[in-house]
Design a protein around this motif. Sequence first.
Motif, short mmCIF file in Angstrom:
data_model
loop_
_atom_site.label_atom_id
_atom_site.label_comp_id
_atom_site.label_asym_id
_atom_site.label_seq_id
_atom_site.Cartn_x
_atom_site.Cartn_y
_atom_site.Cartn_z
N VAL A 1 0.83 -1.22 0.01
CA VAL A 1 0.09 0.33 -0.12
C VAL A 1 0.53 1.25 -0.47
CG1 VAL A 1 -2.16 -0.97 1.00
CG2 VAL A 1 -0.41 0.16 2.70
N ALA A 2 0.26 2.30 -0.88
CA ALA A 2 1.01 3.32 -0.52
C ALA A 2 -0.52 4.57 -0.07
CB ALA A 2 1.21 4.02 -1.99
N LEU A 3 0.08 4.88 1.36
CA LEU A 3 -1.44 5.40 1.69
C LEU A 3 -0.63 6.56 2.22
CD1 LEU A 3 -0.69 3.19 5.14
CD2 LEU A 3 -2.60 3.08 3.86
N TRP B 1 -3.73 9.72 5.87
CA TRP B 1 -4.08 8.55 6.93
C TRP B 1 -4.16 8.55 8.01
CZ3 TRP B 1 -6.73 3.70 4.28
CH2 TRP B 1 -7.43 4.03 2.96
N SER B 2 -4.82 8.37 8.73
CA SER B 2 -4.70 7.93 9.91
C SER B 2 -4.42 6.41 10.27
CB SER B 2 -6.06 8.53 11.40
OG SER B 2 -7.39 7.40 11.12
N MET B 3 -3.71 6.49 12.36
CA MET B 3 -3.50 4.77 11.90
C MET B 3 -5.16 3.38 12.19
SD MET B 3 -1.27 3.25 12.79
CE MET B 3 -1.38 1.39 13.83
N ALA C 1 -5.72 3.08 7.97
CA ALA C 1 -5.71 2.01 7.85
C ALA C 1 -5.28 0.21 8.55
CB ALA C 1 -3.18 2.12 8.86
N ARG C 2 -5.88 0.28 9.40
CA ARG C 2 -6.24 -0.54 10.03
C ARG C 2 -7.90 -0.76 9.18
NH1 ARG C 2 -4.92 0.51 16.48
NH2 ARG C 2 -5.93 1.89 16.49
N VAL D 1 -6.99 -3.05 6.24
CA VAL D 1 -6.66 -4.50 6.56
C VAL D 1 -8.12 -5.16 7.07
CG1 VAL D 1 -5.07 -5.65 7.92
CG2 VAL D 1 -4.74 -3.67 6.75
N GLU D 2 -8.60 -4.28 7.98
CA GLU D 2 -9.78 -5.38 8.66
C GLU D 2 -10.74 -5.48 7.46
OE1 GLU D 2 -10.66 -6.57 11.65
OE2 GLU D 2 -9.58 -5.41 12.64
N THR E 1 4.22 -1.24 3.30
CA THR E 1 3.59 -0.55 4.15
C THR E 1 3.90 0.92 3.35
OG1 THR E 1 2.24 -2.25 5.58
CG2 THR E 1 2.51 0.50 6.03
N SER F 1 4.23 5.61 2.50
CA SER F 1 3.31 6.53 2.95
C SER F 1 3.35 8.10 1.86
CB SER F 1 2.75 6.84 3.99
OG SER F 1 3.97 7.00 4.64
N LYS G 1 0.32 6.48 15.65
CA LYS G 1 0.63 6.18 14.34
C LYS G 1 2.05 6.04 13.95
CE LYS G 1 -0.27 8.92 10.05
NZ LYS G 1 -0.51 9.94 9.08
N GLU H 1 5.09 3.49 11.10
CA GLU H 1 5.12 2.33 10.57
C GLU H 1 5.27 1.22 11.35
OE1 GLU H 1 7.94 2.78 7.25
OE2 GLU H 1 7.72 0.37 6.73
N LEU I 1 2.40 -0.25 12.73
CA LEU I 1 0.75 -0.68 12.08
C LEU I 1 1.21 -2.13 11.56
CD1 LEU I 1 -1.62 -0.42 10.55
CD2 LEU I 1 -0.40 1.01 8.43
N TRP J 1 0.36 -4.25 14.42
CA TRP J 1 -1.05 -4.17 14.51
C TRP J 1 -1.06 -5.59 13.98
CZ3 TRP J 1 -4.36 -3.95 10.74
CH2 TRP J 1 -6.07 -3.96 11.73
N ARG K 1 -2.85 -9.20 14.15
CA ARG K 1 -4.17 -9.67 13.55
C ARG K 1 -4.44 -9.73 12.70
NH1 ARG K 1 -8.23 -10.27 13.08
NH2 ARG K 1 -10.48 -8.66 12.30
N MET L 1 7.17 -2.23 -3.30
CA MET L 1 6.47 -0.74 -3.55
C MET L 1 6.99 0.69 -3.77
SD MET L 1 2.80 0.56 -3.24
CE MET L 1 1.50 -0.40 -4.24
N MET M 1 7.81 4.43 -5.02
CA MET M 1 6.45 5.89 -5.89
C MET M 1 7.34 6.51 -5.94
SD MET M 1 5.23 4.42 -2.56
CE MET M 1 5.26 5.70 -1.21
N HIS N 1 8.37 4.81 7.26
CA HIS N 1 6.64 5.55 6.11
C HIS N 1 5.32 5.99 7.51
CE1 HIS N 1 7.54 5.00 2.16
NE2 HIS N 1 8.37 4.28 2.08
N PHE N 2 4.50 6.43 7.14
CA PHE N 2 3.68 6.95 8.15
C PHE N 2 3.65 7.32 9.44
CE2 PHE N 2 -1.27 4.32 9.68
CZ PHE N 2 -1.34 5.61 8.67
#
Lengths: 321, 321
Positions: free
Chosen positions: A90-92, A96-98, A101-102, A105-106, A124, A126, B3, B5, B8, B11, B15, B47, B49, B307-308
């Motif tokens: 992903v290029a977020l 974007w917030s956590m 992003a979650r 995935v969810e 991951t 951004s 927030k 990388e 995330l 998590w 998850r 990825m 960018m 990132h992020f």
Amino acid sequence: MGKSERSLVDWLRQRAGANPFRVPIGIGDDMAAVRLGGNVVLVTADMLMDGVDFRTAEHTPAQIGRKALAASLSDCAAMAVRPIAALASVALPDEWSMEQARQLVEGMLPLAERHGCPLAGGDTNSWSHPLVIDVIVLAQPWPGLAPVRRTGARPGDGVYVSGPLGGSLGGRHLTFEPRVLEARQLAARLTENLHAMMDISDGLALDLSRLCGASGVGATLDANTLERTAVHADARAASAADGRAPLDHALYDGEDFELLAACCCEDETIETGACQWQRIGEFTSSGLAMRRADGRLEPLEVRGWEHFREEGPSSPSRGTR
Amino acid sequence: MGKSERSLVDWLRQRAGANPFRVPIGIGDDMAAVRLGGNVVLVTADMLMDGVDFRTAEHTPAQIGRKALAASLSDCAAMAVRPIAALASVALPDEWSMEQARQLVEGMLPLAERHGCPLAGGDTNSWSHPLVIDVIVLAQPWPGLAPVRRTGARPGDGVYVSGPLGGSLGGRHLTFEPRVLEARQLAARLTENLHAMMDISDGLALDLSRLCGASGVGATLDANTLERTAVHADARAASAADGRAPLDHALYDGEDFELLAACCCEDETIETGACQWQRIGEFTSSGLAMRRADGRLEPLEVRGWEHFREEGPSSPSRGTR
């Protein structure tokens, strides 16, 4: 060479030309197949971009994540193979917030679980531009079933679709169920009589022309049968809103994610699990045509979503038309 | 949860938790490993960018394509596994020409050939935003060698790097040779004494902290040895230009794509093909430290590309700092 997705992919296929023992299925099919030791592994990557395949302004992160995985699982359905594991790059967007992003995935996880295809990795990133998500799925052949390619259609085969088409952008493109199990059932039922298959993501007409091109055949669709069996209620709703014929929506809308199959079979319908496959025409030796209700044959106009065209920026987007 | 990388990915790992039989190596290592029949296939996606990992305004399509494949091959080096085939998903800017798109691929092909890793597929898209390219590489273990993870470093192991670091953004980040063969040679030479490995893409300090985190250990680097053996001439050039110490560039610049390894070994250097691996410190039970020339231990500051982050848009970019 003119600028188009098709000519780029044709060039790539010739230029990259991998060893066919190492890469039994290369560029140009729904998935690539790679030989590893005694096994064949299939792999697909499907990249979705904001403003083309979805809109972050309208769709939730969970809807987008679900669609991204579903599109790659649909490639597994197209080859009648078994998904094994997924990766997501992903290029977020920086803002974007956590939680967003979650949620991306969810949105994937229930679908991943239902198809036995866990999320095994990814990348991951951004950046200061819109969301891009690329979902990779690894798969293997179902026991006793070879992967079904685009290249095997023969004149006389029936043209089958796994469900009604058109109007998907009304919302179905976010909720469709990839036809993984139905494809397996069809392959097990028809065995060597299932000659070719692909998923319909860019419109029946364009994707049929691609399958015909890969197989070196033509096809004639039956307008009457299409009207009766393969026009989705969503296509009729879209027609009511925009005045274009429902059949036009079924032929050209794209984002259906149903399957298109070439079967050596005379049955009008084939039932597999949740799908009633409908025979909507026949493969021929060449040309694309539509048989009208009065028996007349008309050329089938081929248009639909294609990336990387000359007109580029002014073209309609795909998941967001 | 803040927030980042890292949080995330942490998590995600919890998850997504895949079945460890099906997915022996999941989220958080350089590649995922998936079991298929009797084989294990490894897979990575990386990825890149525009504006972060490269700049289309400065770098040619061929340079960008080469870097994208090289980054994924570097993940194969990091696990000491054998690349088998690559896929590339791209979001091309609408205004790109066929020639630019072809050059992106042409830039990959010599590297692909040299590493026996043909381009087997991908996904071609276009949109009205900057270039994104995601290269996926499938790999398998070299005969007799298990993939090397990030998790096996032990206190007392030497901290080794495969080459000098820093200043890569002067141009080396576009031309580096992924250490695929050298990693295989190191693994074959050290066998069970090679405990952990990863590639250094975000700066030695940050990547060392990640390897230590994955292994549950700490590390102490030796400033003297680092200065003497692991500072690249490009880092000295960068230092002359910006006044930051060469060692600072070696620790924090990123984009080196050398390998970082934990080896149960006392040798100051290990030679494998084109690489002289240098022992630049030692893994410890906890904490990250730098031993200065006078013997003092100082905490090792951990910073580098991530990132992020909260600060997002205002942060420097990675391949373009």
